[in-house]
Enzyme design. Structure first.
Site, mmCIF file in Angstrom:
data_model
loop_
_atom_site.group_PDB
_atom_site.id
_atom_site.type_symbol
_atom_site.label_atom_id
_atom_site.label_comp_id
_atom_site.label_asym_id
_atom_site.label_seq_id
_atom_site.Cartn_x
_atom_site.Cartn_y
_atom_site.Cartn_z
ATOM 1 N N TYR A 150 22.391 9.474 33.424
ATOM 2 C CA TYR A 150 22.531 9.405 31.970
ATOM 3 C C TYR A 150 23.900 8.859 31.573
ATOM 4 C CZ TYR A 150 22.402 11.151 27.119
ATOM 5 O OH TYR A 150 22.434 11.253 25.750
ATOM 6 N N LYS A 154 24.485 5.417 29.474
ATOM 7 C CA LYS A 154 25.175 5.418 28.186
ATOM 8 C C LYS A 154 26.485 4.631 28.243
ATOM 9 C CE LYS A 154 22.219 7.648 25.708
ATOM 10 N NZ LYS A 154 21.394 6.869 24.751
#
Length: 273
Positions: A150, A154
């Site tokens: 993640y 991002k």
């Protein structure tokens, strides 16, 4: 004619709130998700409030389905003015235990999905300009233990942001990112687990995890789209309830021309911190 906004992942959480809020503000909205019944719920909510929306069931990790999503929007409304990429997933695990599938799944939805949607939207924006809003996270800005997939996705969004903000300026297309902190289906299990943990320890709940609502993000998105400043691009905005934060792009801290001098300066600065 009212502007058209595509919101990926708009059947739940932040994406749903943005879709409903923009529809109430006069936008024609394209609702996207991977569950048709949830899409129908959002469409009904918008219709009941007098808004205008259409839906497309598509997995934005699949480039062919993304093409179908954009084609649906153009066929239905004839234009695309705004793309907001909120679709996301979590497959949290420490790097030592993370599988290839857990890594790829998150990269596909967050980062590859951003590229697929942007690349297919751009031909419909370059004539009249538009806005692209991407969702990043503090995980991408500062890192997050147990979320290497993640965090990487991002952080990759930031590379897309800064590159396209410069690349698309000549087309009057603004590209900005939001790092949201809100209670959603995705964040609720994590926050509730942490709340219970700190309660068992009789410790105060950290302010970092005291987050706002998805509606706060929707209101900020609407306000951001309403700004007429063409130079408002390449920015990262943290939104947590009523608190708005501007994050700065990384910049060099110091330079030296010799290795020994570099580490001397490094340790000196480290000591002063």
């Amino acid at each position: 004619m009212n502007k058209v906004a595509i919101i990926t992942g708009s059947t739940r959480g932040i994406g749903r709130s943005i879709a409903v809020f923009l529809a109430q503000s006069g936008y024609r909205v394209v609702v996207n998700g991977t569950n048709q019944s949830l899409i129908n719920e959002v469409l009904q909510e918008i219709d009941d409030a007098g808004g205008d929306a259409l839906g497309c069931c598509a997995n934005i990790a699949d480039p062919r389905q993304v093409t179908a999503l954009i084609d649906t929007a153009v066929a239905g409304y004839g234009q695309i003015d705004v793309l907001i990429h909120t679709a996301g997933n979590l497959r949290d695990q420490t790097c030592l235990r993370m599988t290839d599938e857990e890594w790829q799944s998150v990269i596909d939805v967050h980062m590859n999905g951003a590229f697929y949607t942007i690349s297919r939207v751009l031909p419909h924006m370059t004539m009249n300009g538009g806005d692209i809003i991407l969702m990043t996270s503090t995980a991408g800005l500062t890192g997050s233990i147990g979320q290497v997939n993640y965090s990487a996705a991002k952080a990759g969004i930031l590379g897309i942001l800064w590159t396209l903000a410069a690349e698309l300026k000549k087309y009057h297309i603004r590209v900005n990112a939001i790092s949201p902190a809100a209670l959603t289906d995705m964040t609720r299990p994590v926050i509730e687990h942490l709340r219970e943990k700190y309660a068992r320890r009789h410790e105060p709940f950290p302010a970092f995890w005291q987050v706002g609502e998805a509606e706060d993000i929707a209101r900020f998105v609407s306000a951001l789209l309403g700004q007429r400043d063409s130079s408002l691009t390449g920015e990262i905005f943290g939104v947590n309830g009523s608190k708005i934060t501007r994050w700065e792009k990384p910049r060099p801290s110091f330079s030296e021309h010799h290795i020994d001098e570099f580490f001397t300066t490094w340790y000196r600065q480290k000591g002063s911190n």
